[in-house]
Write a protein that holds these residues in place. Structure first.
Motif, mmCIF file in Angstrom:
data_model
loop_
_atom_site.group_PDB
_atom_site.id
_atom_site.type_symbol
_atom_site.label_atom_id
_atom_site.label_comp_id
_atom_site.label_asym_id
_atom_site.label_seq_id
_atom_site.Cartn_x
_atom_site.Cartn_y
_atom_site.Cartn_z
ATOM 1 N N ARG A 464 3.180 -5.815 8.664
ATOM 2 C CA ARG A 464 1.740 -5.569 8.776
ATOM 3 C C ARG A 464 1.302 -5.624 10.229
ATOM 4 N NH1 ARG A 464 -0.043 -9.540 3.798
ATOM 5 N NH2 ARG A 464 0.837 -8.270 2.143
ATOM 6 N N GLU A 475 -4.311 -2.828 -0.837
ATOM 7 C CA GLU A 475 -4.098 -3.891 -1.824
ATOM 8 C C GLU A 475 -4.883 -3.532 -3.077
ATOM 9 O OE1 GLU A 475 -3.394 -7.951 0.338
ATOM 10 O OE2 GLU A 475 -5.230 -7.062 1.132
ATOM 11 N N SER A 476 -4.176 -3.298 -4.154
ATOM 12 C CA SER A 476 -4.796 -2.829 -5.387
ATOM 13 C C SER A 476 -4.479 -3.776 -6.534
ATOM 14 C CB SER A 476 -4.303 -1.414 -5.716
ATOM 15 O OG SER A 476 -4.754 -1.016 -6.980
ATOM 16 N N GLN A 477 -5.449 -3.946 -7.436
ATOM 17 C CA GLN A 477 -5.259 -4.789 -8.612
ATOM 18 C C GLN A 477 -5.002 -3.950 -9.870
ATOM 19 O OE1 GLN A 477 -5.083 -8.075 -8.236
ATOM 20 N NE2 GLN A 477 -5.477 -7.727 -6.041
ATOM 21 N N SER A 539 -0.586 3.414 -5.638
ATOM 22 C CA SER A 539 -0.757 1.960 -5.546
ATOM 23 C C SER A 539 -0.137 1.257 -6.747
ATOM 24 C CB SER A 539 -2.237 1.619 -5.418
ATOM 25 O OG SER A 539 -2.935 1.935 -6.606
ATOM 26 N N GLY A 543 2.918 -1.445 -6.619
ATOM 27 C CA GLY A 543 2.835 -2.751 -7.250
ATOM 28 C C GLY A 543 3.957 -2.988 -8.241
ATOM 29 N N ASP A 548 4.828 -3.122 -0.412
ATOM 30 C CA ASP A 548 3.542 -2.941 0.250
ATOM 31 C C ASP A 548 3.291 -1.454 0.437
ATOM 32 O OD1 ASP A 548 2.821 -5.552 0.422
ATOM 33 O OD2 ASP A 548 3.421 -5.837 2.512
#
Length: 741
Positions: A464, A475-477, A539, A543, A548
């Motif tokens: 990063r 950053e995804s949920q 994404s 995940g 990443d």
């Protein structure tokens, strides 16, 4: 600082220095007696000597420094005996310890008797207060309390031989080219024979036995001793033969290092370039001195003087010099694309730096190395053979051995294996060491054991930091069940995850990697209209694979300067490959567009960018996802090279119904008349646009203090269609004003 902490000179070095300076004193004193005997200087008892330095003062100083017996030996008839005695004394000290600083200095630079005496004269005034006054007296001038070539010629050579000493202080001679002494050239009208010979502060400390690096050089250099070299390193199979070639070459020519070529070790950061350089130095019986060229050039007045100091230090430390940053030093001048007529491989800076390097190292009786990261940077163009050694990233077996070495069992939590780490992260040796050290600093607990998650966090944090300038971490949920897509698209995405998980089995265990040197990564094209879920799918895949996902910021990557875009992209691909990060090129048609006929500098440069991208994507071993709304704009050669193409169509009524329903789940904010299927039939919207419509309705309802009802959702959907430029009957904003919840 306490007195016990102050570094003191070495006693043996001082004893030898004292013996050498005593020899210098006898030479000067004998010369003084000869001049007095010849009537060229007044006798000791002269009342009017005709000089501002009285002979009585000199006699008194000699008496203070010498015993009565020694003073008697200074008479002219005993001068030769005194010189022989001092010469024997200094040789006895030097012969007893070949490691003394002055002995090493003379051996390192192969100094002649005259050159060695000049070095002694230059430092004499720093240790013997009597000698500067004697210098002034012998030169018959109060202000000349310093050594000169004229003084040297008078003391050592026959009369009328002054011209024979000029070579000693030639700018390209041993003493000045290696920064052992300096000339005080502030008054250029003074002939060289009469210019002051000045000592260098580093040499003054060195002859006293202080072993540390030159004070200024220490800020840009690192000295590593032979003990740190590893002659049995962990190597990928591709590098085993290359390593063997290096060791064989060193074995064959170890006794004649001047016959060795200049070594160039090339590879990505942390891959082991300095390890190979250290091993080469150890094989030659030398220490290792690393120097950063750009910092060296900034620290000193110019690159040439900085290189001379670095080379001097390498010889003083009996080390092989390794130069870092050659590619940055010789980088082509930046040219704006619009200027036209560019040359991305402009050799001007390369040739300038090569000339300086050749001039400084001319006559150097040994070899040195360059550590280069850039695979395209050209090595020095000098009149000496250059041997390149290309280092590659560790393969699976090398990575397993590397993690085993870097992470001993006492530091591993239960279940953490080297194979799991090697399959997840193919790091260079330097990066693996950094990751373990950083994870160990953050770990909690008394046992200090590291888990897989501890190391993953440390590795991703480094990536990063390095990718932060040109890419954004997404950053995804979202979960897989949140993705509303046709079944065949779902199957393709699951095939994508399966190909990544089984890459080691197919390419390494089954051996297919030997047949497919390129294409071992995954380059995937997500094509389809806006809002169909391409970015969301990327994404979710990231995940699912615990990777990443970095979205490339094209505004920071694409540069108006020739070659800068390729460099930026190269850094991104390199970092992502090392840490198994997944890359997302949104709207990739702007980068991977079809090549055009060259009609201007802009066209030529654009084609170069596409060519470079084709090569990098083909050799990339990670996952690169490219999304586009216009697949026909993608270069045909690139379409042939991609591993998978996934088409995201506009959702049909069943998918649209699921999308509306998935976003309208909170019954507390909804009216009772919500009908997702009715909305799906009425509005042909993609998932992204449905999300916009739901959010618009939610904010309107929150502002008005009411619930979301079917009419409000219809109005929001009509506004969304209007903003897309589609024909909408009537005015949805009039309907909004008339709406009453």
């Amino acid at each position: 600082m306490r007195a016990m902490d102050i570094q003191r000179p070495d006693d043996a070095a001082l004893a030898h220095l004292k013996a050498e300076l005593n020899y210098v004193r006898t030479l000067l004193t004998a010369h003084l007696r000869r001049m007095q005997g010849a009537g060229l200087l007044p006798p000791p008892d002269a009342r009017f000597p005709g000089t501002s330095i009285a002979p009585g003062e000199i006699e008194a100083r000699l008496v203070q420094a010498l015993s009565p017996d020694q003073y008697l030996g200074l008479l002219e008839e005993a001068a030769r005996l005194e010189i022989d005695r001092a010469d024997a004394a200094r040789r006895a000290v030097a012969d007893g310890d070949p490691g003394l600083p002055l002995v090493r200095l003379r051996r390192a630079f192969n100094l002649s008797d005259e050159e060695y005496l000049v070095v002694l004269l230059s430092v004499a005034g720093e240790f013997e207060p009597t000698l500067p006054r004697l210098f002034g007296y012998l030169q018959n001038h109060f202000e000349r309390q310093y050594p000169t070539l004229a003084l040297l010629a008078d003391c050592l050579l026959p009369p009328d031989s002054s011209a024979n000493v000029r070579w000693i202080l030639d700018p390209e001679g041993t003493l000045r080219s290696n920064a052992l002494v300096r000339l005080d050239d502030k008054k250029p009208t003074i002939p060289v024979l009469h210019q002051a010979i000045l000592s260098d502060p580093r040499i003054v400390r060195y002859v006293q036995g202080f072993p540390e690096l030159d004070e200024k050089l220490a800020t840009v250099a690192l000295l590593e001793h032979q003990a740190r070299a590893d002659l049995d390193p962990i190597l990928p199979q591709r590098d085993v033969e290359t390593w063997g070639g290096l060791m064989k070459l060193l074995d064959e020519r170890a006794a004649s290092p001047w016959d060795l070529p200049i070594f160039v070790f090339r590879g990505p950061p942390g891959v082991g370039k300095h390890h190979w350089s250290r091993a080469a130095a150890a094989k030659l019986g030398l220490n290792h001195l690393r120097v950063e060229l750009n910092a060296l050039s900034s620290e000193y007045d110019n690159l040439e003087w900085g290189l001379r100091v670095a080379l001097r230090e390498a010889r003083l430390q009996e080390a092989m010099l390794c130069l870092d940053g050659w590619e940055r030093l010789t980088e082509a001048r930046r040219i704006v694309v619009e200027e036209g007529g560019f040359n991305s491989a402009d050799p001007t800076r390369l040739l300038e730096a090569s000339r300086v390097l050749a001039r400084v190292t001319h006559g150097f009786p040994g070899t040195y190395a360059l550590a280069i990261e850039d695979g395209n940077a050209r090595p020095p163009q000098i009149g000496r053979p250059v041997r390149e050694f290309g280092l590659t990233m560790p393969d699976l077996q090398a990575s397993i051995r590397l993690w085993t070495q870097c992470l001993p069992k006492r530091l591993r939590a239960a279940g953490l294996t080297s194979k799991k780490l090697a399959q997840s992260y193919r790091l260079t040796p330097g990066q693996a060491i950094e990751a373990v050290a950083e994870a160990a600093r953050d770990v909690d607990g008394d046992d200090g054991a590291l888990t897989y998650d501890d190391l993953s966090v440390a590795i991703k944090r480094k990536v990063r930091h390095r990718l932060g300038e040109n890419a954004q971490l997404i950053e995804s949920q979202y979960k897989w069940e949140d993705l509303v897509i046709p079944e065949d698209v779902d199957l393709q995405l699951r095939e994508l995850t399966g190909r990544w998980r089984q890459r080691t089995t197919v390419f390494e265990t089954w051996g297919l990697g030997r047949r497919f040197a390129t294409g071992q990564g995954l380059s995937v094209l997500f094509e389809g209209p806006p809002g169909t879920g391409k970015t969301m799918a990327a994404s979710i895949v990231a995940g699912e694979l615990d990777l990443d996902l970095y979205q490339i910021d094209l505004s920071k990557v694409v540069s108006r300067y020739v070659g800068e875009t390729e460099k930026n992209l190269g850094r991104i691909f390199d970092e992502a490959e090392r840490a198994r990060a997944m890359l997302l090129f949104d709207e990739a048609d702007s980068l991977f567009s079809s090549r055009t006929q060259v009609k201007s500098a802009n066209d030529r440069y654009a084609n170069l960018e596409v060519n470079y991208l084709l090569q990098r994507v083909e050799h990339f071993t990670g996952i690169a996802v490219l999304t586009t709304n216009f697949p026909t704009g993608i270069d045909e050669a690139f379409r042939r090279r991609i591993a998978m193409r996934v088409s995201f169509p506009k959702p049909e009524v069943p998918e649209r119904t699921r999308l509306w329903a998935s976003m309208l789940t909170n019954r507390n904010i909804l009216a009772d008349n919500i009908d997702p299927e009715d909305l799906a039939y009425e509005f042909e919207l993609a998932g992204g646009h449905i999300k916009n419509a739901v959010l618009r309705a939610a904010f309107i309802a929150a502002t008005r203090g009411c619930r979301i009802d079917q009419d409000l959702l219809r109005i929001a959907a009509r506004i969304e269609l209007k903003e897309q430029g589609l024909l909408v009957h009537g005015s949805p904003y009039d309907e909004l004003r008339a709406h009453r919840a």
